[in-house]
Design a protein around this motif. Structure first.
Motif, short mmCIF file in Angstrom:
data_model
loop_
_atom_site.label_atom_id
_atom_site.label_comp_id
_atom_site.label_asym_id
_atom_site.label_seq_id
_atom_site.Cartn_x
_atom_site.Cartn_y
_atom_site.Cartn_z
N ILE B 15 -40.92 12.70 -10.94
CA ILE B 15 -40.46 12.41 -12.30
C ILE B 15 -40.60 13.66 -13.16
O ILE B 15 -39.71 14.00 -13.94
CB ILE B 15 -41.27 11.25 -12.92
N CYS B 18 -37.80 16.09 -12.38
CA CYS B 18 -36.52 15.60 -12.91
C CYS B 18 -36.47 15.74 -14.43
O CYS B 18 -35.45 16.18 -14.99
CB CYS B 18 -36.32 14.13 -12.56
N TYR B 58 -23.16 15.68 -16.66
CA TYR B 58 -23.02 15.74 -15.20
C TYR B 58 -24.38 15.88 -14.53
O TYR B 58 -24.66 15.25 -13.50
CB TYR B 58 -22.12 16.91 -14.78
N PHE B 60 -27.27 14.87 -15.68
CA PHE B 60 -28.00 13.59 -15.77
C PHE B 60 -27.61 12.66 -14.62
O PHE B 60 -28.46 12.05 -13.99
CB PHE B 60 -27.67 12.87 -17.09
N VAL B 61 -26.31 12.56 -14.37
CA VAL B 61 -25.83 11.68 -13.30
C VAL B 61 -26.42 12.13 -11.96
O VAL B 61 -27.00 11.33 -11.21
CB VAL B 61 -24.29 11.68 -13.22
N LEU B 63 -29.09 13.89 -11.41
CA LEU B 63 -30.54 13.70 -11.39
C LEU B 63 -30.93 12.29 -10.97
O LEU B 63 -31.84 12.11 -10.15
CB LEU B 63 -31.10 13.94 -12.80
N ILE B 64 -30.25 11.28 -11.56
CA ILE B 64 -30.63 9.90 -11.24
C ILE B 64 -30.40 9.61 -9.76
O ILE B 64 -31.26 9.03 -9.08
CB ILE B 64 -29.86 8.88 -12.11
N PHE B 65 -29.27 10.06 -9.21
CA PHE B 65 -29.00 9.79 -7.80
C PHE B 65 -29.97 10.54 -6.89
O PHE B 65 -30.42 10.02 -5.87
CB PHE B 65 -27.55 10.11 -7.44
N TYR B 67 -33.07 11.41 -7.70
CA TYR B 67 -34.35 10.72 -7.83
C TYR B 67 -34.35 9.45 -6.98
O TYR B 67 -35.31 9.15 -6.27
CB TYR B 67 -34.62 10.40 -9.29
N THR B 68 -33.24 8.70 -7.05
CA THR B 68 -33.14 7.45 -6.29
C THR B 68 -33.28 7.71 -4.79
O THR B 68 -34.02 7.02 -4.10
CB THR B 68 -31.79 6.78 -6.58
N MET B 71 -36.85 8.69 -3.95
CA MET B 71 -37.77 7.54 -4.03
C MET B 71 -37.57 6.60 -2.84
O MET B 71 -38.55 6.04 -2.34
CB MET B 71 -37.55 6.76 -5.34
N ASN B 72 -36.33 6.45 -2.40
CA ASN B 72 -36.11 5.62 -1.22
C ASN B 72 -36.84 6.20 -0.02
O ASN B 72 -37.45 5.48 0.76
CB ASN B 72 -34.61 5.51 -0.92
#
Lengths: 579, 83
Positions: B15, B18, B58, B60-61, B63-65, B67-68, B71-72
């Motif tokens: 986190i 990111c 762009y 931000f988008v 970053l979330i993917f 991070y996801t 985390m998986n």
């Protein structure tokens, strides 16, 4: 009936028919379906629904207009309203989904083992959501009256009825699936005119690239450079560098919008509808993809609309538009009073400058930019009809999400949670529907008689969410020892400071004349505007909460155990919507 | 409990990375450093302006993917996946 009107009727009522069909198909039978769509929405679907929920009449109609006139300063909305999703995906959504409850106040009440905290959260939620709804209802009324030439009031009644049908019947389930359809309508309605205009101006069909391209007139000049030259020659600030109120103000404004976005209950609530923690993270990503589709096109729409407007009025330096030869859209918007011309020097030509003494475009309402854009660019009638349906979809979908947030906080948090805990599921569902009906009537009433302060209150909604809800949730997850007493103190002082600041500059309850400091730059604390103050309120909230925690001692062990539990996806009450 | 603490620490580290990127692209490149960056051009865009109105979104988008996905993998590594 002329062609445009026919197309508009087909687009608007065709889309309504689809929403009704979906509502019937997805009607809710249990409280779980009513509040969280049974917890079975896929991340992609949820992402689209969040997109429609999030993108309101303000995003669809107002934002590009704001950017058109603020230029670089408009970046605060673009970054602020998208950056919040990064915070949601990493700091809030997965853990709150793991905890597995229905509403935001419910999470706060569990985590802070306190009914006071729950009631404070409910109050923040209702104020934030209601102020937001007024704007949506006004958007519905305006769209109807402009495009279908229906009376504003009647337009509003039609809008209320449509929302009532699918929100009350379907609850979260109906709303979610309707929002997916509404997302599709609104994104097409937004991007298609943008593609046409970008193609006309630059020869590039992708607006995001068109904005950075050279003009198609063969001059080889970049569109943004040309726009900068045109606006500075007329005395306006340079488009690409105009920083609204200075760097610190833009910084605080962006931060307030980001954490306000992450703290808005009607958005957070959507993450309770997916089946797992993994899906909660993913749906934040999809949501932002769907939102970014509109938000990266918006700056192109704004700049190109400004360019077209300037170009219509003054095609070449010194060759101003003859008022008698003004185009049809100019006349149409003059009728609404949102566009006003005054021939100050009596030469029959239109002068548009930054100097108040010589400027003859005495009123150019920012909100007309998106709606007038297709007409300014001479686009076909079916595109204009599509924009009408898109504006309505944006307003209706957001209104429905907000209504659900309000009704669940009353029927689930206040009635079931605090007042009558032995309410049966069937009665709770009935209560939810009754509360929602009442909320629609209240929202409609406020839309018909918008309080004078309506414009200021959307900023207040973000300020409240940023200064109260976001810090409380974040500390609840990341500060294991944070206690209920400390959190309540933090929330109250965060809201207190923000409201005080807004009221001192905008008037107590926005009543004109009651402000004790003028609403202007020199009076602002460090030059931060009231709309940007939520970030400071959040800092106060964190500060006070940790100070009180030091004095009164940490949360009990079983609460800390619960925090450990929702920090990991596996174990404890997984995927439970069991009540 | 040992394993759980480390899972949480690794999550916090992720986190932190990111949010550092999140801060740099928006508040850094789009706001604080906008003037020097505007001297550089990206086609018709001034670079600072581009970050503020396009590039940050762009990122931000992405970053979330990212991070996801991370985390998986982390859920798997610590065996805390949902059943």
């Amino acid at each position: 009936m002329d062609e445009l009107k026919l197309y508009t009727y087909i687009a608007v009522f065709g889309s309504f028919a689809v929403y009704f069909g979906i509502a019937w198909w997805a009607r809710a039978g249990s409280t779980s379906e009513f509040y969280v769509a049974g917890g079975g929405v896929t991340p992609m679907q949820n992402g689209m629904a969040i997109g429609a929920d999030w993108m309101s009449a303000a995003s669809f109609i107002s934002m590009a207009g704001l950017i058109a006139f603020l230029g670089y300063g408009g970046s605060v909305f673009l970054m602020g309203w998208t950056g919040g999703y990064v915070l949601l995906a990493m700091l809030l959504a997965p853990y709150m989904r793991k905890h597995g409850k229905f509403t935001v106040p419910e999470f706060i009440s569990d985590r802070y083992y306190s009914k006071t905290a729950r009631i404070v959260a409910v109050i923040c939620l209702i104020i934030a959501s209601l102020t937001y709804i007024i704007g949506q209802m006004k958007g519905v009324g305006v769209a109807f009256s402009r495009f279908l030439e229906v009376e504003y009031d009647n337009g509003l009644y039609i809008g209320m009825f449509v929302v009532w049908v699918y929100a009350v019947l379907g609850g979260m389930k109906g709303i979610t699936y309707t929002q997916i359809a509404q997302y599709c309508v609104l994104i097409f309605a937004y991007t298609i005119p943008a593609i046409f205009i970008s193609l006309q101006l630059t020869g590039n069909p992708i607006p995001q690239l068109g904005l950075g391209s050279t003009l198609a007139d063969g001059s080889g000049v970049y569109l943004l450079d040309k726009l900068d030259t045109v606006v500075t020659e007329l005395g306006f600030k340079e488009y690409t560098t105009d920083n609204m109120g200075g760097t610190l103000n833009m910084f605080a404004y962006t931060m307030s919008l980001m954490i306000g976005t992450a703290g808005l209950p009607h958005v957070i609530m959507r993450f309770f509808t997916v089946p797992s923690v993994k899906a909660a993270r993913q749906s934040a990503g999809y949501a932002l993809v769907f939102i970014a589709l509109l938000y990266t096109v918006a700056p192109a729409v704004g700049a190109m609309a400004r360019f077209n407007l300037m170009n219509t009025i003054e095609p070449a330096a010194g060759q101003n538009l003859e008022y008698a030869e003004r185009p049809q859209w100019f006349k149409d918007w003059e009728k609404t009073g949102l566009l006003k011309f005054e021939d100050k020097n009596g030469d029959g030509k239109v002068q548009y400058t930054a100097d108040k003494a010589t400027n003859e475009m005495v009123k150019v309402d920012r909100d007309i930019m998106v709606l007038a854009n297709p007409a300014i660019a001479n686009l076909p009638n079916w595109v204009i009809a599509l924009v009408a349906a898109g504006g309505l979809a944006a307003a209706l979908s957001t209104a429905a999400g907000l209504l659900l947030a309000i009704s669940s906080s009353i029927s689930h948090d206040l009635m079931k949670g605090v007042l009558t805990p032995d309410l049966s599921e069937k009665n709770e569902l009935l209560a939810g529907r009754i509360v929602m009906t009442i909320s629609i009537i209240v929202a409609g009433y406020l839309g018909l008689n918008p309080p004078g302060f309506a414009a200021g209150t959307v900023a207040l909604a973000f300020g409240l969410a940023a200064s109260s809800i976001f810090p409380a949730l974040m500390m609840g997850i990341f500060a294991k020892k944070m206690s209920g007493t400390a959190a309540v103190w933090g929330m109250c002082s965060g809201i207190g400071v923000t409201m005080l600041y807004v009221f001192q500059h905008k008037g107590i309850m926005f009543i004109p004349g009651t402000s004790f400091l003028g609403d202007m730059g020199p009076n602002w604390f460090l030059g931060i505007s009231p709309n940007a103050f939520g970030a400071v309120g959040a800092l106060v909230n964190f500060g006070v909460a940790f100070a009180v925690l030091k004095v009164t001692g940490p949360a009990p062990a079983h609460i800390q155990q619960m925090v450990d539990n929702f920090r990991t996806p596996h174990g404890g009450v997984t995927a439970a919507h069991d009540h | 409990m040992e394993g759980k603490t480390t899972y949480w620490q690794e999550n916090l580290r992720l986190i932190f990375i990111c949010l550092a990127i999140w801060f740099v692209v928006s508040f850094g490149l789009g706001l604080l450093l906008v003037e020097p960056l505007n001297a550089i051009r990206l086609g018709g865009y001034k670079l600072g302006f581009w970050f503020a109105q396009q590039g940050s979104i762009y990122t931000f988008v992405g970053l979330i993917f990212w991070y996801t996905a991370k985390m998986n993998a982390l859920d798997k590594k610590y065996d805390v996946e949902e059943s």
